[in-house]
Enzyme design. Structure first.
Site, PDB file in Angstrom:
ATOM      1  N   HIS A 195       0.819  -1.219   0.000  1.00 40.99           N
ATOM      2  CA  HIS A 195       0.000   0.000   0.000  1.00 40.99           C
ATOM      3  C   HIS A 195       0.851   1.267   0.000  1.00 40.99           C
ATOM      4  CE1 HIS A 195       0.536  -0.203   4.475  1.00 40.99           C
ATOM      5  NE2 HIS A 195       0.394   1.108   4.405  1.00 40.99           N
TER       6      HIS A 195
ATOM      7  N   ASP B  77       0.073  -7.723   1.418  1.00 40.95           N
ATOM      8  CA  ASP B  77       0.515  -6.328   1.432  1.00 40.95           C
ATOM      9  C   ASP B  77       2.039  -6.197   1.418  1.00 40.95           C
ATOM     10  OD1 ASP B  77      -0.160  -3.531   1.440  1.00 40.95           O
ATOM     11  OD2 ASP B  77       0.506  -3.438   3.520  1.00 40.95           O
TER      12      ASP B  77
ATOM     13  N   SER C 266       4.390   2.378   7.971  1.00 39.73           N
ATOM     14  CA  SER C 266       3.965   1.339   7.028  1.00 39.73           C
ATOM     15  C   SER C 266       5.144   0.754   6.264  1.00 39.73           C
ATOM     16  CB  SER C 266       2.960   1.917   6.029  1.00 39.73           C
ATOM     17  OG  SER C 266       1.737   2.200   6.657  1.00 39.73           O
TER      18      SER C 266
END
Length: 682
Positions: A228, A279, A362
């Site tokens: 992402h 992811d 992230s």
């Protein structure tokens, strides 16, 4: 670098961008966070700046050239640039700096090329924290017009990235519960932290990721982060991450937040594999940090399905200094969005805080108790430091990312190219030779120690260095063979798996003086650079440079250790007598020289007036002492006057010359020539 005085930045040199609409941006950022996008710190603005439509070229006396462009973004807290075309020929150098020259990037050279002159690649340069920056390209005369620079986006920063900008508050934008990686909590994670880097995604958003080892242990720069984080990139489509930057060892050097730290950065990557199901995204970096001598670590990984109790996460929350979060649990199955493909972690309070993950974390690695990566950060809830006890983080499982329906959707083909099929791989340390400074003196010994390499060892050196025996240990001492030596040298060690060579400077500093007049301005600036074609002054471990004006009517300015400027009257002759003392641990050397403006070029002699009836004058008084030859002829090559003159004003009668257009040719004794037009009108 050729330094530029502020007064010499002419208006034609500037590009101006208006301030951003911060209220609109704030609304967009709220939506981005709700949609799980990486946090944004700047807005890319489309531009079209290149070497032909922007900036200004200055031709130096030796016919080398300098191109300069000033970019101003009103009210911006930072500026970074994205290039749609970048290619530099051998010898060309690009610097970027703030107007006060307290921040500088470069030199970027042909070593940074990724394409060809006919097919230049994309590129990105890093952050400068000011609302105005200056680009300066030096191009040698033998590669004139070969450079390719085209900027297609200027990223206007509106949020300071914590200590990168030396922000006054100690925690940047991350929460006050966060724990720096060099607190006691990170004491056992000092290797692993070196593999973790902050990512500038397309120059405007922030994520985290890590270098990862492979079964070949060949230091190939594979870099693991979150799917992402990569926007529209896809391993089955657009894999070009040329506009990504990676900031290494961006951390406080203590448990507290320190300042005045500039991290190393590399740029560019190619996406090898990605999969939204767990992811993950795996890049191969275009510029390995090892090629820039950056101290990094290639983290190990574990694809077992039972990772065991305890572990840590290392990350850059909201673009802040590197932090460490600690857990003391067996990771549980995640809940969102693909439970089987994710781990869930709840963090614990520790001695110095209660670190949790935040936006910007992230893609950061989750380490198991055995110091191997078992996943990369996918997301979490929004408690953050408001209620860290209830905060949780979800990580895409490494073992799920290992498999997939094609090499572009799994890790195994890249991290296990020979299909050895191990369950885990340990981290890989970089073999390194440690020395206090890359300098060897005659009056003291310098130690060299090899780390992370297996014996047997054998040390050798260049002939201007003496190594004290024994030469088969992990540490040796070295001294200059002769106290008068001032030259480059090397120390070399062979070990069980290869050879390491350390280039050093031997002895006191040695430089020559390069004087470069800037003839584009009437003030007659003369820039001073201390140079050494064999070993740059910057590599001679110089700790102090004492510039002194010892006489003369001009002025002397020092910019840095190795560059400065002399200037004086625009209408009167001037000179500056200069003494520069350069000091390193071996001692001090002195350079004594004079700075004076260049004599006006031959082209400066013009007929006054250039349309005449009775006579005109040529003024040679400001030119160097010489004999000058003058010829006046018409458009049919008939000569109407010839003569010579020294350094005085010369008057030539035209009453007996017919009306018409004439050409005046002026030669000096070296054969240099200039031509001027003259109109005779009776």
């Amino acid at each position: 670098m050729f330094n530029l005085n502020d007064g010499a930045i002419v208006n034609a040199n500037k590009e101006f961008l208006p301030p951003l609409n911060l209220s609109t941006i704030a609304s967009e950022d709220i939506m981005d966070e709700q949609n799980g996008l990486p946090p944004r710190f700047g807005v890319p603005v489309d531009v079209n700046y290149n070497l032909t439509n922007s900036g200004i070229w200055t031709i130096l006396p030796n016919n080398d050239r300098i191109w300069r462009l000033k970019v101003t973004c009103s009210e911006a807290v930072s500026i970074n640039l994205l290039y749609d075309q970048f290619w530099l020929p051998e010898g060309a150098k690009l610097h970027l700096y703030t107007q006060d020259k307290t921040q500088m990037l470069g030199a970027f050279t042909s070593e940074n090329n990724r394409g060809t002159n006919n097919n230049p690649s994309k590129f990105t340069t890093g952050l400068l924290f000011d609302e105005s920056i200056i680009l300066e390209l030096y191009e040698p005369k033998n590669v004139e017009n070969l450079s390719v620079l085209s900027i297609d986006k200027v990223v206007q920063g509106y949020i300071e990235l914590s200590q990168l900008a030396s922000a006054a508050n100690g925690y940047g934008d991350s929460g006050p519960c966060q724990v720096n990686v060099n607190c006691i909590e990170g004491q056992n994670w000092q290797d692993e932290k070196k593999g973790v880097a902050m990512i500038l995604v397309n120059g405007s958003r922030v994520c985290t990721g890590s270098l990862v080892n492979n079964t070949e242990a060949d230091f190939k720069p594979y870099f693991l982060t979150a799917n992402h984080c990569i926007g529209s990139l896809d391993a089955n489509g657009n894999t070009d991450a040329s506009h990504y930057s990676f900031y290494w060892n961006y951390e406080s050097n203590s448990c507290n937040n320190s300042f005045n730290y500039v991290p190393n950065a590399t740029s560019g990557a190619t996406l090898k594999a990605n999969n939204p199901y767990s992811d993950f995204a795996l890049f191969e970096l275009t510029e390995s940090p090892l090629n820039s001598n950056i101290d990094v670590y290639f983290n190990g990984w574990d694809r077992t399905i039972t990772p065991g109790q305890t572990g840590a996460g290392i990350h850059h929350p909201r673009g802040d200094f590197k932090k460490i979060s600690t857990h003391y649990m067996v990771p549980t199955q995640g809940q969102n969005p693909n439970p089987n493909a994710s781990w869930r972690i709840n963090w614990i309070a520790t001695q110095n805080g209660h670190s949790v993950t935040e936006p910007g974390s992230s893609g950061s690695p989750l380490f198991s108790y055995n110091h191997r990566i078992i996943g990369q950060l996918w997301g979490g809830n929004t408690e953050f430091c408001n209620n860290p006890g209830d905060a949780h983080s979800d990580y895409g499982k490494f073992n799920y990312s290992w498999v997939g329906n094609s090499p572009q959707r799994r890790l195994k083909d890249w991290l296990d190219p020979n299909n050895i099929n191990p369950l885990f791989v340990d981290g890989l340390k970089v073999i390194d030779v440690v020395t206090p400074e890359n300098l060897v003196c005659a009056n003291s010994a310098t130690t060299f120690t090899i780390q992370n390499a297996a014996p047997p060892y054998n040390w050798t050196s260049s002939t201007n260095i003496t190594i004290s025996p024994p030469t088969n240990g992990s540490t040796i001492t070295a001294q200059a063979y002769n106290s008068n030596t001032r030259a480059p040298g090397f120390v070399q060690v062979t070990h069980a798996t290869g050879t390491e060579t350390i280039n050093v400077w031997v002895g006191k500093p040695l430089v020559s003086v390069l004087l470069t007049p800037d003839i584009s301005v009437p003030e007659k600036f003369v820039f001073v650079d201390l140079v050494n074609s064999n070993y740059a002054p910057e590599l001679q471990e110089v700790t102090n440079a004492n510039w002194q004006k010892t006489g003369g009517t001009g002025f002397l300015h020092q910019f840095g250790l190795f560059d400065g400027m002399g200037h004086g009257s625009a209408v009167h002759p001037w000179i500056v007598n200069v003494s520069i003392e350069l000091t390193n641990s071996c001692g001090t050397t002195t350079n004594i020289f004079d700075i004076a403006p260049p004599a006006p070029p031959l082209e400066s002699v013009v007929p006054i007036p250039n349309s005449t009836d009775e006579q005109f004058s040529l003024d040679f008084s400001n030119l160097p002492l010489d004999t000058y030859y003058i010829i006046v002829y018409d458009q049919y090559s008939n000569i109407h006057y010839s003569g010579e003159n020294s350094n005085t004003e010369k008057t030539i009668e035209t009453l007996n010359i017919p009306e018409g257009l004439y050409i005046i040719q002026i030669y000096d004794s070296q054969g240099n020539m200039t031509a001027k037009n003259l109109i005779v009108d009776h």
